[in-house]
Scaffold this motif. Structure first.
Motif, PDB file in Angstrom:
ATOM      1  N   SER A 111     -27.369 -12.565 -79.563  1.00 12.06           N
ATOM      2  CA  SER A 111     -26.293 -13.551 -79.668  1.00 12.06           C
ATOM      3  C   SER A 111     -26.492 -14.683 -78.670  1.00 12.06           C
ATOM      4  CB  SER A 111     -24.936 -12.880 -79.430  1.00 12.06           C
ATOM      5  OG  SER A 111     -24.644 -11.955 -80.460  1.00 12.06           O
ATOM      6  N   GLN A 112     -26.859 -14.346 -77.421  1.00 13.02           N
ATOM      7  CA  GLN A 112     -27.094 -15.398 -76.424  1.00 13.02           C
ATOM      8  C   GLN A 112     -28.228 -16.314 -76.865  1.00 13.02           C
ATOM      9  OE1 GLN A 112     -26.604 -14.898 -72.110  1.00 13.02           O
ATOM     10  NE2 GLN A 112     -26.538 -12.686 -72.478  1.00 13.02           N
ATOM     11  N   PHE A 113     -29.283 -15.728 -77.421  1.00 13.82           N
ATOM     12  CA  PHE A 113     -30.400 -16.560 -77.861  1.00 13.82           C
ATOM     13  C   PHE A 113     -30.006 -17.416 -79.060  1.00 13.82           C
ATOM     14  CE2 PHE A 113     -34.287 -17.284 -80.354  1.00 13.82           C
ATOM     15  CZ  PHE A 113     -35.010 -18.006 -79.416  1.00 13.82           C
ATOM     16  N   THR A 114     -29.200 -16.858 -79.946  1.00 14.65           N
ATOM     17  CA  THR A 114     -28.804 -17.598 -81.145  1.00 14.65           C
ATOM     18  C   THR A 114     -27.985 -18.831 -80.797  1.00 14.65           C
ATOM     19  OG1 THR A 114     -28.891 -15.658 -82.595  1.00 14.65           O
ATOM     20  CG2 THR A 114     -27.457 -17.464 -83.289  1.00 14.65           C
ATOM     21  N   PRO A 166     -38.454 -28.080 -80.180  1.00 13.53           N
ATOM     22  CA  PRO A 166     -37.000 -28.060 -79.934  1.00 13.53           C
ATOM     23  C   PRO A 166     -36.182 -28.246 -81.208  1.00 13.53           C
ATOM     24  CG  PRO A 166     -38.118 -29.401 -78.291  1.00 13.53           C
ATOM     25  CD  PRO A 166     -39.127 -29.111 -79.359  1.00 13.53           C
ATOM     26  N   ASP A 167     -36.612 -29.170 -82.086  1.00 15.10           N
ATOM     27  CA  ASP A 167     -35.861 -29.414 -83.317  1.00 15.10           C
ATOM     28  C   ASP A 167     -35.989 -28.245 -84.289  1.00 15.10           C
ATOM     29  OD1 ASP A 167     -34.948 -31.868 -82.451  1.00 15.10           O
ATOM     30  OD2 ASP A 167     -36.585 -32.986 -83.392  1.00 15.10           O
ATOM     31  N   ALA A 168     -37.159 -27.617 -84.317  1.00 17.76           N
ATOM     32  CA  ALA A 168     -37.346 -26.462 -85.197  1.00 17.76           C
ATOM     33  C   ALA A 168     -36.438 -25.317 -84.770  1.00 17.76           C
ATOM     34  CB  ALA A 168     -38.807 -26.024 -85.174  1.00 17.76           C
ATOM     35  N   LEU A 169     -36.373 -25.063 -83.468  1.00 16.92           N
ATOM     36  CA  LEU A 169     -35.505 -24.000 -82.978  1.00 16.92           C
ATOM     37  C   LEU A 169     -34.041 -24.349 -83.217  1.00 16.92           C
ATOM     38  CD1 LEU A 169     -35.131 -21.318 -81.571  1.00 16.92           C
ATOM     39  CD2 LEU A 169     -35.340 -22.491 -79.362  1.00 16.92           C
ATOM     40  N   ALA A 170     -33.691 -25.622 -83.039  1.00 18.55           N
ATOM     41  CA  ALA A 170     -32.311 -26.045 -83.281  1.00 18.55           C
ATOM     42  C   ALA A 170     -31.922 -25.829 -84.742  1.00 18.55           C
ATOM     43  CB  ALA A 170     -32.138 -27.513 -82.897  1.00 18.55           C
ATOM     44  N   LEU A 171     -32.848 -26.086 -85.667  1.00 20.42           N
ATOM     45  CA  LEU A 171     -32.564 -25.889 -87.086  1.00 20.42           C
ATOM     46  C   LEU A 171     -32.348 -24.410 -87.397  1.00 20.42           C
ATOM     47  CD1 LEU A 171     -32.285 -26.965 -89.944  1.00 20.42           C
ATOM     48  CD2 LEU A 171     -34.785 -26.905 -90.159  1.00 20.42           C
ATOM     49  N   LEU A 172     -33.192 -23.557 -86.845  1.00 21.78           N
ATOM     50  CA  LEU A 172     -33.030 -22.116 -87.054  1.00 21.78           C
ATOM     51  C   LEU A 172     -31.703 -21.632 -86.474  1.00 21.78           C
ATOM     52  CD1 LEU A 172     -36.648 -20.932 -86.176  1.00 21.78           C
ATOM     53  CD2 LEU A 172     -35.610 -20.934 -88.458  1.00 21.78           C
ATOM     54  N   ARG A 173     -31.368 -22.133 -85.295  1.00 22.80           N
ATOM     55  CA  ARG A 173     -30.108 -21.728 -84.670  1.00 22.80           C
ATOM     56  C   ARG A 173     -28.911 -22.212 -85.478  1.00 22.80           C
ATOM     57  NH1 ARG A 173     -31.980 -22.717 -78.372  1.00 22.80           N
ATOM     58  NH2 ARG A 173     -32.185 -20.492 -77.839  1.00 22.80           N
ATOM     59  N   ALA A 174     -28.980 -23.438 -85.965  1.00 25.11           N
ATOM     60  CA  ALA A 174     -27.866 -23.979 -86.740  1.00 25.11           C
ATOM     61  C   ALA A 174     -27.647 -23.165 -88.006  1.00 25.11           C
ATOM     62  CB  ALA A 174     -28.137 -25.445 -87.084  1.00 25.11           C
ATOM     63  N   HIS A 175     -28.740 -22.794 -88.673  1.00 27.40           N
ATOM     64  CA  HIS A 175     -28.600 -21.994 -89.889  1.00 27.40           C
ATOM     65  C   HIS A 175     -28.047 -20.610 -89.553  1.00 27.40           C
ATOM     66  CE1 HIS A 175     -29.480 -20.833 -94.054  1.00 27.40           C
ATOM     67  NE2 HIS A 175     -29.775 -19.654 -93.538  1.00 27.40           N
ATOM     68  N   THR A 218     -24.430 -19.260 -90.976  1.00 24.12           N
ATOM     69  CA  THR A 218     -24.399 -18.111 -91.886  1.00 24.12           C
ATOM     70  C   THR A 218     -24.007 -16.814 -91.176  1.00 24.12           C
ATOM     71  OG1 THR A 218     -26.789 -17.813 -91.554  1.00 24.12           O
ATOM     72  CG2 THR A 218     -26.087 -19.117 -93.459  1.00 24.12           C
ATOM     73  N   GLU A 219     -23.568 -16.940 -89.908  1.00 23.51           N
ATOM     74  CA  GLU A 219     -23.110 -15.789 -89.117  1.00 23.51           C
ATOM     75  C   GLU A 219     -24.190 -14.720 -88.999  1.00 23.51           C
ATOM     76  OE1 GLU A 219     -19.064 -14.484 -89.715  1.00 23.51           O
ATOM     77  OE2 GLU A 219     -18.653 -16.238 -90.945  1.00 23.51           O
ATOM     78  N   ARG A 220     -25.389 -15.161 -88.663  1.00 19.98           N
ATOM     79  CA  ARG A 220     -26.516 -14.258 -88.467  1.00 19.98           C
ATOM     80  C   ARG A 220     -27.136 -14.545 -87.108  1.00 19.98           C
ATOM     81  NH1 ARG A 220     -30.718 -14.567 -93.029  1.00 19.98           N
ATOM     82  NH2 ARG A 220     -31.294 -12.581 -92.071  1.00 19.98           N
ATOM     83  N   ASP A 221     -28.192 -13.805 -86.758  1.00 20.77           N
ATOM     84  CA  ASP A 221     -28.924 -14.130 -85.544  1.00 20.77           C
ATOM     85  C   ASP A 221     -30.235 -14.813 -85.915  1.00 20.77           C
ATOM     86  OD1 ASP A 221     -31.132 -12.057 -85.717  1.00 20.77           O
ATOM     87  OD2 ASP A 221     -29.440 -10.682 -85.534  1.00 20.77           O
ATOM     88  N   VAL A 222     -30.795 -15.537 -84.946  1.00 22.83           N
ATOM     89  CA  VAL A 222     -31.998 -16.328 -85.211  1.00 22.83           C
ATOM     90  C   VAL A 222     -33.170 -15.438 -85.608  1.00 22.83           C
ATOM     91  CG1 VAL A 222     -33.704 -17.873 -84.176  1.00 22.83           C
ATOM     92  CG2 VAL A 222     -31.295 -18.226 -83.723  1.00 22.83           C
ATOM     93  N   ASP A 223     -33.276 -14.266 -85.003  1.00 21.48           N
ATOM     94  CA  ASP A 223     -34.387 -13.374 -85.333  1.00 21.48           C
ATOM     95  C   ASP A 223     -34.403 -13.046 -86.823  1.00 21.48           C
ATOM     96  OD1 ASP A 223     -34.601 -13.455 -82.606  1.00 21.48           O
ATOM     97  OD2 ASP A 223     -34.609 -11.294 -82.299  1.00 21.48           O
ATOM     98  N   GLY A 224     -33.226 -12.739 -87.375  1.00 18.40           N
ATOM     99  CA  GLY A 224     -33.149 -12.398 -88.793  1.00 18.40           C
ATOM    100  C   GLY A 224     -33.453 -13.579 -89.692  1.00 18.40           C
ATOM    101  N   VAL A 225     -32.985 -14.763 -89.305  1.00 14.34           N
ATOM    102  CA  VAL A 225     -33.269 -15.971 -90.090  1.00 14.34           C
ATOM    103  C   VAL A 225     -34.772 -16.243 -90.104  1.00 14.34           C
ATOM    104  CG1 VAL A 225     -32.981 -18.479 -90.148  1.00 14.34           C
ATOM    105  CG2 VAL A 225     -31.003 -17.004 -89.742  1.00 14.34           C
ATOM    106  N   ALA A 226     -35.409 -16.132 -88.941  1.00 15.03           N
ATOM    107  CA  ALA A 226     -36.853 -16.373 -88.861  1.00 15.03           C
ATOM    108  C   ALA A 226     -37.625 -15.370 -89.711  1.00 15.03           C
ATOM    109  CB  ALA A 226     -37.310 -16.292 -87.409  1.00 15.03           C
ATOM    110  N   ARG A 249     -29.780 -24.892 -93.455  1.00 16.08           N
ATOM    111  CA  ARG A 249     -28.751 -25.917 -93.395  1.00 16.08           C
ATOM    112  C   ARG A 249     -28.235 -26.082 -91.976  1.00 16.08           C
ATOM    113  NH1 ARG A 249     -24.290 -22.206 -96.338  1.00 16.08           N
ATOM    114  NH2 ARG A 249     -23.062 -21.627 -94.540  1.00 16.08           N
ATOM    115  N   LEU A 250     -27.866 -27.306 -91.677  1.00 13.77           N
ATOM    116  CA  LEU A 250     -27.266 -27.639 -90.401  1.00 13.77           C
ATOM    117  C   LEU A 250     -25.757 -27.712 -90.556  1.00 13.77           C
ATOM    118  CD1 LEU A 250     -29.724 -30.469 -89.390  1.00 13.77           C
ATOM    119  CD2 LEU A 250     -29.426 -28.362 -88.116  1.00 13.77           C
TER     120      LEU A 250
END
Length: 242
Positions: free
Chosen positions: A69-72, A202-211, A215-223, A237-238
């Motif tokens: 959650s902190q990373f997301t 930075p922008d790639a990570l920001a996009l993953l975090r925004a999605h 979608t109420e998920r964590d970045v690891d799962g999105v990646a 999506r942002l």
């Protein structure tokens, strides 16, 4: 018996064959933290670059979820402790005031009501943090900070003395922990976004975090879904959640 000796006995005395592998050393250390410090959960992470946090071990799934959650959301006690080199103590009220997005995920989602984050330092160089968690915010005041500092010193000694820590280009085996491998998929997904969309890191990570947040998920799962073809680029999506 001293705190350092108790901690050594705790992590070396974990008799679980499933945790015997070298890449699971941080998990044993995190569980020893729970035993010696009397906390409800613990997690260890190291930094792979500015803002690029890698979880290497957690005592249980709730502690692992709190790290994700902190990373997301890209902020929280751990990142602040690493950035400032100072211990951060935060109850649920403090988290709500300072990191409201984190409050939704860690407090409301994972049930963590208080966090203490202590930086890991080798000499003058900070390389990670120990997070300890409580389910009751009132328990945070009972944390023995001197004992926690001794435990942190012991953790740093164990990690930096591990085979490969000093002379192996690939690093020690604990950098290949399950949590670290999952986070490595985020770096791979950032590479995909760089190639396919021309985004810098930075922008790639920001996009993953925004999605992830939308979608109420964590970045690891999105990646992971992006890499495995379950998440089309067009669906990233942002913007805030509806």
């Amino acid at each position: 018996m001293s705190i350092a000796a108790r901690f050594t006995d705790a992590w070396t005395g974990i008799d679980d064959p499933l945790l015997a592998a070298g890449d699971l050393l941080p998990v044993r250390l995190a569980r020893a933290c729970v035993q010696v410090l009397g906390v409800d959960g613990a997690g260890l992470s190291v930094m792979d670059g500015p803002g690029l946090r890698v979880p290497v071990g957690a005592s249980d799934e709730r502690a692992a979820a709190a790290e994700r959650s902190q990373f997301t959301v890209g902020e929280g006690p751990c990142l602040h402790a690493h950035a400032t080199g100072s211990t951060v103590l935060a109850t649920d009220d403090v988290i709500a005031q300072r990191w409201p997005a984190l409050y939704e995920q860690v407090v409301q989602g994972a049930g963590v009501r208080a966090v203490a984050s202590l930086p890991l330092r080798a000499g003058r160089v900070g390389f990670g943090a120990l997070d300890v968690y409580y389910g009751d915010p009132g328990d945070l005041g009972r944390l023995d900070l001197a004992a926690a500092g001794t435990v942190v010193t012991s953790i740093v000694r164990v990690l930096t003395a591990s085979p490969g820590a000093a002379d192996d280009p690939e690093g020690p085996s604990w950098l290949g922990s399950p949590g670290a491998r999952r986070r490595g998929q985020v770096w791979q997904a950032m590479g995909v976004l760089n190639v396919r969309l021309g985004l810098g890191a930075p922008d790639a990570l920001a996009l993953l975090r925004a999605h992830a947040y939308a979608t109420e998920r964590d970045v690891d799962g999105v990646a992971r879904d992006l890499l495995h073809g379950r998440l089309p680029l067009a669906d990233l999506r942002l913007g805030p959640r509806a």
